[in-house]
Structures are given as structure tokens and as C-alpha cells.
Enzyme design. Structure first.
Site, PDB file in Angstrom:
ATOM      1  N   MET A  24       0.853  -1.195   0.000  1.00  0.00           N
ATOM      2  CA  MET A  24       0.000   0.000   0.000  1.00  0.00           C
ATOM      3  C   MET A  24       0.882   1.237   0.000  1.00  0.00           C
ATOM      4  SD  MET A  24      -2.863  -1.269   2.773  1.00  0.00           S
ATOM      5  CE  MET A  24      -1.670  -1.987   3.918  1.00  0.00           C
ATOM      6  N   CYS A 108      -2.014  -1.867 -10.172  1.00  0.00           N
ATOM      7  CA  CYS A 108      -2.410  -0.501  -9.801  1.00  0.00           C
ATOM      8  C   CYS A 108      -3.297   0.098 -10.893  1.00  0.00           C
ATOM      9  CB  CYS A 108      -1.187   0.383  -9.586  1.00  0.00           C
ATOM     10  SG  CYS A 108      -1.627   2.071  -9.092  1.00  0.00           S
ATOM     11  N   ASN A 208      -7.068 -11.530  -3.443  1.00  0.00           N
ATOM     12  CA  ASN A 208      -7.195 -10.173  -2.916  1.00  0.00           C
ATOM     13  C   ASN A 208      -8.561  -9.625  -3.330  1.00  0.00           C
ATOM     14  OD1 ASN A 208      -5.622  -6.968  -3.582  1.00  0.00           O
ATOM     15  ND2 ASN A 208      -6.525  -7.694  -1.707  1.00  0.00           N
ATOM     16  N   GLY A 209      -9.291  -9.069  -2.339  1.00  0.00           N
ATOM     17  CA  GLY A 209     -10.595  -8.478  -2.632  1.00  0.00           C
ATOM     18  C   GLY A 209     -11.703  -9.060  -1.785  1.00  0.00           C
TER      19      GLY A 209
END
Length: 486
Positions: A24, A108, A208-209
């Protein structure tokens, strides 16, 4: 010792990590990684680093990796964004001794990634990605991993993952959203895509998510069969997510601030973390929100944190029996809990617009319609308005800039190539041309250098000739003097 690959790499080097803290920007710094590890995280990523900057700037390397070396912070994966194989590998070579693997950011979706041509905006350039991963796999002493976003089509996503595996990727993190799913349009991540990738490749896969609590982690592993689950926003709002508990916010905040005292980081990182941790409480105590935004020192942030704690403790002391959380929250605002991003319809309703009119518009479209009325301005723009009451956000008053033919940035008004300065400089250098608008005089300087070189040649030739004549004259004089002496 040979480089471990695939399952062996995940099992031995990464210690079979199931709980992963995501990379992050400005948020997964050392202090936050250590806090997360204390509360269940088994693997962490650094913030995304720019390969080109990392390669050329020693201070950037020291501030973002070299100065953060800590034995407790392992296993660790360093993530880079890059679009050039040589630059990526050279940067990775400088980082490989400080981590357990190098990750290439292919996920990204932000505008800055589009302008810089990296992240999810490389996902159609399969030849380039193959070359980058092949070279990294050949040159590095640590494994190469990738973090990707999905395509709308499951079949194309599977082919994409298989291509990366074939090129040499040893671990794949799949974010189950497309690059268009971001901000208020994020929506729900597709675990179906992740499951299909997991079945199609032989290397370890992280998901991820949609991760807001430990129950989500367990359900994701069960449904998709992945090796581990990565959390970003869920971890920022509750660092104890992987422990399966919801602690008091000030407990996490105080522990984090103690770690920051030992492992300092920029004040902006600390402030951002406290805004996330105290998110729900700061909706109640707006004045303290303003104080947290304005404070200039770490001691000041500690004071605001202490005041928030006292306010919450006072509220708990005055709490009535049977009272329930407000605003539809699962817990009271002083308890760490998930933050659910409002969808476009909810965001429009907050701004006073009907969902049918603006429901499917993005954040930028909404911002463009702001006419300077503070009632509809974002909080960031309201702060700017406080600092400068005469400032206007009316789009019609905003100057219009012509775009660079090459990259889309504003072009120079007098540029002969219709480009921004960066693109103009590259072209002018390549073509040995001038651009007076940008003050670039490659052609003029080249011609001057040629002229100077030719003039130097002309000057040297008569000089040599003159020296020859002087030598002959001197000889004659000496001869005459000798004859007289005789």
C-alpha cells in the site's frame, strides 16, 4: 543454495503464509508492518516502489528499504512498478538482499499508473511482461512474483496468468477486480476469476478483494482454494483482522504510535493511519478531525489520539443499557471494524443528487459538476476554501490546456513538436533538433561545436606553418654568426 520455486518457495521461504498484508503506497511502511505482524499477519509487502527512482536515488533507497532493515520484518516481499526490463532488474538487484522475493506491480489502476505506464495498464502488453519476468527470473537470486487484476473474461484472465507462470513468475496474487473497478465503482471482487486461475496454474496463488474480517478470509480460501489471502483496506481499519477480533481503536492506535517512536516514518503516513483507524469516530467528533488534519508533530498526533480516547471513554461511561450502535454500524464507533465504501448511488445521495441522474458516474465526473458551493464540495476542497476563501472550483473558470501528442500531459504553448517538455526533450535529442519554446537547443549547440572544431583546425595549421618558418630563419642567423666568428 539453489533458488526455491513455486510451492517450495511458499512453503519454506514464506513459511506457508496464509495471512498477507498488501503493498500500500505510503501505508505499508515498517511500523505498520510490525503492528500487523504482532496481530496475525504472516507475510508483508513493502509499499510500491518506483524502479527507476530506486535505481538512481540513493536517498530513496535508504528511506524506503535500506534504513528499514529489521529482523522481525520477515518474510518480506519488495514490490516495484516498472515498464522497462533492464531498469526493473537493476533496481531489483539492489533490493534483493533485503527481502525474500521481488514483486512486479501489474495491478495498480490509478490515473498516476496510467500516466506513468505501469501497473494494471501493462496487462495488454504480454510480450513486454514476458521479457521483464524472464530477465528477472534469470538474473535475481530471489524469486519473482506478480500482483495482477483480472480481465472481464475469465478465459483471458486464465491465459494471462498462465503466460506469467511460463515466463518465470513463482507466485501470483490475483485481485478479483478489473482495472476499471476502483473508488466508488469498485464493486465486488470476483472470486470466480480467482478460483479459475488457481485451478489453471501450478504456482501458489494469493487472493485479494472482499476481505473485511477473518470469516471472509476463511470463506475465500474454502471457495477458491488459494494458498493465502491478502488484505489492504480491511487491514488498515483493523490491524487485528487476521486474529479474528475487533479491538478498541485506541489500543491499536497507541501501539502503532509506540512503534513509530522506535521506527520513525513521515508524519503524513502516521496521520493517514489514524484517519483510517478512527474513521467512524471522526464522523462524530468533527473538531478533532480538523485538529488531526492540521497537527504538525508526532506529539501533536499523540495528543489528538489521547483526546479521542477520552471522548470515547466518556461516551462509554454515559452509555445506556441496551443501546445499539448508530449509523447502521456492526459495532460502536470506538471499535475497529470494516469500512464499506459507498457505491456511486450512495455517494450521489450524500452529495444531494438523485441516483438515477448520476448513479453510474465516477468520482471525477461528480467533481467536474461542483460549482464552488461548499455544500457539495469534497472535504479536501472545503479545506482549501477555508485557507483561501476566494478560491473557485467552477470548471468553466479552470484554464484549458492542450495535451501533449505523446503522453497526454499539458504541452508547451510554443513547442515546435506539440509536446510536453519531457517528451520534447527526448525527441529533440534523438533528432538533434531545436525547440525554442522549451529552451532546448541541441541542433544549435551541435552546429556551434562543429564550427568551433573546424576553426580550431584552421588556427592550428597556420601556427604550424609559422613555426616552421621561424625555425628556418633562426638557422640562417646562427649560420651568419658562425661565419663572422671564423
Amino acid at each position: 543454495m539453489p533458488k526455491l520455486r513455486g510451492e517450495a518457495f511458499w512453503r519454506e521461504t514464506l513459511r506457508s503464509a496464509h495471512y498477507v498484508v498488501a503493498p500500500m503506497v505510503d501505508q505499508s511502511e515498517l511500523a505498520w508492518r510490525l503492528l500487523s505482524r504482532r496481530h496475525g499477519a504472516q507475510l508483508c509487502y513493502t509499499p510500491m516502489l518506483h524502479a527507476q527512482v530506486f535505481l538512481r536515488d540513493a536517498n530513496y533507497r535508504r528511506e524506503n528499504l535500506y534504513g528499514e532493515a529489521c529482523p522481525e520484518d520477515r518474510p518480506l516481499i519488495v514490490q516495484f512498478c516498472a515498464n522497462d526490463p533492464e531498469v526493473f532488474v537493476q533496481a531489483a538487484l539492489l533490493a534483493q538482499d533485503y527481502c525474500d522475493a521481488i514483486d512486479l506491480n501489474l495491478g495498480c489502476p490509478q490515473m498516476i499508473a496510467k500516466r506513468g505506464h505501469y501497473g494494471a495498464f501493462l496487462q495488454e502488453e504480454w510480450d513486454l511482461l514476458q521479457r521483464m519476468i524472464l530477465l528477472a527470473n534469470e538474473k535475481l537470486s530471489v524469486p519473482i512474483t506478480c500482483k495482477i487484476r483480472v480481465f472481464p473474461e475469465i478465459a483471458k484472465t486464465v491465459k494471462y496468468a498462465q503466460m506469467l507462470e511460463k515466463a518465470g513468475c513463482q507466485l501470483l496474487t490475483v485481485h478479483g477486480r478489473t482495472k476499471e473497478q476502483k473508488g466508488p465503482l469498485a464493486g465486488v471482487a470476483s472470486w470466480e476469476h480467482i478460483q479459475a486461475v488457481r485451478k489453471a496454474v501450478s504456482i501458489p496463488v494469493f487472493a485479494n478483494g472482499n476481505i473485511q474480517c477473518l470469516k471472509d478470509v476463511e470463506e475465500c480460501i474454502r471457495k477458491t482454494g488459494v494458498h493465502g489471502v491478502m488484505s489492504a483496506e480491511g487491514n488498515l481499519h483493523n490491524p487485528a483482522l487476521f486474529e479474528g477480533r475487533n479491538p478498541l481503536v485506541w489500543e491499536m492506535a497507541e501501539e502503532y504510535l509506540e512503534i513509530v517512536q522506535k521506527y520513525p516514518c513521515p508524519l503524513s503516513y502516521v496521520r493517514a493511519h489514524l484517519f483510517k483507524l478512527w474513521h467512524h469516530t471522526l464522523q462524530v467528533y468533527q473538531q478533532l478531525r480538523e485538529e488531526l488534519a492540521k497537527v504538525k508533530t508526532l506529539e501533536g498526533i499523540v495528543d489528538v489520539n489521547r483526546e479521542l480516547k477520552l471522548r470515547c471513554q466518556e461516551e462509554i461511561a454515559n452509555q445506556k443499557e441496551g443501546e445499539k450502535p448508530k449509523e447502521g454500524l456492526p459495532f460502536f464507533h470506538w471499535i475497529c471494524q470494516p469500512y464499506i465504501r459507498p457505491g456511486p448511488k450512495e455517494r450521489c445521495k450524500e452529495n444531494g443528487a438523485s441516483g438515477t441522474e448520476k448513479g453510474m458516474r465516477g468520482k471525477r465526473a461528480l467533481e467536474e459538476e461542483e460549482d464552488g458551493n461548499s455544500e457539495f464540495l469534497s472535504k479536501n476542497k472545503q479545506k482549501k476554501k477555508l485557507r483561501n476563501p476566494n478560491k473557485s472550483f467552477d470548471p468553466s473558470l479552470k484554464p484549458k490546456y492542450a495535451k501533449c501528442d505523446q503522453c497526454g500531459n499539458p504541452k508547451g504553448n510554443k513547442c515546435v513538436f506539440n509536446m510536453c517538455r519531457g517528451c520534447c526533450k527526448k525527441r529533440a535529442f534523438k533528432e538533434t533538433a531545436d525547440c525554442p519554446g522549451h529552451g532546448l537547443l541541441f541542433k544549435t549547440k551541435y552546429e556551434k561545436s562543429l564550427s568551433w572544431q573546424s576553426s580550431q583546425t584552421v588556427i592550428q595549421t597556420p601556427e604550424l606553418s609559422r613555426r616552421g618558418n621561424v625555425d628556418v630563419g633562426d638557422t640562417a642567423v646562427l649560420k651568419e654568426a658562425g661565419d663572422g666568428a671564423v
